[in-house]
Design an enzyme around this catalytic site. Structure first.
Site, mmCIF file in Angstrom:
data_model
loop_
_atom_site.group_PDB
_atom_site.id
_atom_site.type_symbol
_atom_site.label_atom_id
_atom_site.label_comp_id
_atom_site.label_asym_id
_atom_site.label_seq_id
_atom_site.Cartn_x
_atom_site.Cartn_y
_atom_site.Cartn_z
ATOM 1 N N ASP A 292 -1.813 6.334 6.726
ATOM 2 C CA ASP A 292 -2.852 5.431 6.225
ATOM 3 C C ASP A 292 -3.117 4.399 7.328
ATOM 4 O O ASP A 292 -2.291 3.542 7.598
ATOM 5 C CB ASP A 292 -2.349 4.759 4.944
ATOM 6 C CG ASP A 292 -3.305 3.695 4.403
ATOM 7 O OD1 ASP A 292 -4.361 3.466 5.023
ATOM 8 O OD2 ASP A 292 -2.977 3.102 3.355
ATOM 9 N N TRP B 222 0.834 -1.210 0.000
ATOM 10 C CA TRP B 222 0.000 0.000 0.000
ATOM 11 C C TRP B 222 0.857 1.244 0.000
ATOM 12 O O TRP B 222 0.498 2.246 -0.632
ATOM 13 C CB TRP B 222 -0.994 -0.024 1.164
ATOM 14 C CG TRP B 222 -1.941 -1.178 1.056
ATOM 15 C CD1 TRP B 222 -2.045 -2.241 1.903
ATOM 16 C CD2 TRP B 222 -2.911 -1.422 0.010
ATOM 17 N NE1 TRP B 222 -3.011 -3.114 1.458
ATOM 18 C CE2 TRP B 222 -3.552 -2.643 0.304
ATOM 19 C CE3 TRP B 222 -3.289 -0.716 -1.134
ATOM 20 C CZ2 TRP B 222 -4.553 -3.179 -0.508
ATOM 21 C CZ3 TRP B 222 -4.284 -1.247 -1.940
ATOM 22 C CH2 TRP B 222 -4.906 -2.465 -1.629
ATOM 23 N N LYS C 228 -12.099 -2.504 6.696
ATOM 24 C CA LYS C 228 -11.337 -3.474 7.479
ATOM 25 C C LYS C 228 -11.723 -3.408 8.952
ATOM 26 O O LYS C 228 -12.167 -4.393 9.512
ATOM 27 C CB LYS C 228 -9.841 -3.254 7.298
ATOM 28 C CG LYS C 228 -9.324 -3.916 6.029
ATOM 29 C CD LYS C 228 -8.689 -2.990 5.094
ATOM 30 C CE LYS C 228 -8.292 -3.676 3.792
ATOM 31 N NZ LYS C 228 -7.558 -2.757 2.932
#
Ligand SMILES: *Cc1c(COP(=O)(O)O)cnc(C)c1O
Length: 360
Positions: free
Chosen positions: A171, A101, A195
């Protein structure tokens, strides 16, 4: 009830009581319609939105210096919005590389301006979080971008450095609200909800108001954080149902004792699996270095790929689902977010012990 033990990396398990409440309110939210059929400008939805904002502010101790924004486009959209808003000509976007990511976040910033890799554990297969003392932050850094939990590799920042000399962006898609956080340390936190926060379709951003005043304006309005902040997340039609569900998840976290208690529960759950791995390191080979282990995503390999395949298949027949590692790293990954009950983790632990006994 035929629900399985859900170890999916995302969209992931939601608290059963939240789903039940939503089920009960699905046709009639109490005003004669589903929240799905209700105007985002109505008093009924305004109350839902105010509730999500208030509950999050209380739960995560978000100070008045920071705005809460409910956006769309997932964390992937944030990869682009961060540099578009804050990477000005003459400055550098500084990126700490800890996984796939981070790679994607950096790639988007490269479309916008100059970037610099501050630190990376890529050569070690992204098995650890780089020590902040080694970070090489350029003097003209617009911000330092970090990824608090690396969903694919199973590593997590244990803490964050302060006094970096540049705004800190994080993030937190796969670990937000898994533990208490000091929001004041960060200038921008973002997280796709699917999530650890709720369903897919809404993305949370928590941003320092004074930094927004300093952001770029040379872009379409929709891509500016300020546009959404000025309109209280209703510049356009927000994802009404995901916001409603996130509000219910926040209530559930509060009812479970808040973030200290949630963290304690998460440590105990992760401890069940890591304990087994540490006791049997030749059978369960952890991917993450011990000091970088994630509370949310546990990654390991078995002695052979054939055994890994067998593990995933047999797990499924025991109603343990979603334990196949990400296609880019292979092996096994168990995602044990806030909403995954301890009983599911215990069931996985028992399965792992039996599987090892039968296959070693
Ligand atoms: C899943 C994930 C993303 C991507 O999220 P989308 O909402 O699908 O864009 C980004 N960062 C992290 C850390 C993730 O776990």
């Amino acid at each position: 009830m035929t629900r399985y033990h859900n170890f999916s990396a995302g969209p992931a398990a939601l608290p059963l009581s939240v789903l039940e409440t939503a089920h009960g309110e699905f046709l009639d939210h109490g005003h004669g319609a589903s929240i799905l059929e209700t105007s985002h400008r109505s008093p009924e939805f305004t109350q839902v939105l105010d509730h999500a904002n208030g509950a999050l502010r209380e739960l995560a101790s978000i100070p008045d210096t920071h705005d809460i924004l409910w956006l769309q486009g997932g964390a992937s959209m944030q990869f682009a919005m961060v540099p578009l808003n804050f990477l000005k000509p003459g400055t550098t976007g500084a990126y700490v590389m800890t996984g796939t990511w981070s790679d994607k976040a950096l790639a988007e910033a490269n479309f916008v301006g100059d970037t610099h890799v501050v630190a990376s554990t890529k050569d070690a297969g992204y098995n650890a979080i780089p020590q902040p003392s080694t970070w090489d932050i350029p003097s003209n850094a617009a911000y330092v971008h970090t990824t608090s939990n690396n969903t694919i590799f199973g590593t997590q920042f244990a803490s964050f450095p302060s006094n970096l000399g540049a705004p800190l962006v994080c993030d937190m898609s796969s670990d937000i609200l898994c533990r208490p956080m000091d929001v004041n340390q960060f200038d921008l936190i973002y997280a796709g909800a699917q999530k650890n926060l709720g369903p897919a379709g809404v993305t949370l951003a928590i941003v320092r108001k004074s930094w927004l005043e300093d952001a770029r304006t040379d872009m379409p309005n929709f891509l500016r954080y300020k546009t959404h902040a000025d309109k209280g997340s209703t510049y356009n039609t927000p994802p009404v149902y995901p916001i409603y569900l996130v509000g219910k998840v926040l209530d559930w976290l509060m009812a479970n004792g808040g973030l200290e208690a949630v963290q304690q529960g998460n440590k105990e759950k992760a401890g069940i699996i890591y304990g087994l791995m540490d006791a049997n390191p030749t059978f369960f080979k952890g991917h993450a270095a011990k000091d970088s282990r994630s509370l949310m995503n546990i990654t390991f390999n078995l002695p052979s790929e054939d055994l890994e395949k067998k593990f995933v298949e047999e797990a499924k027949s025991h109603r343990l689902v979603g334990v196949k590692g990400h296609r880019s790293v292979g092996g096994i990954r168990a995602s044990i977010y806030n909403a995954v009950p301890r009983s599911s983790v215990e069931a996985l632990g028992t399965f792992m012990e039996n599987f090892m006994a039968a296959n070693s």
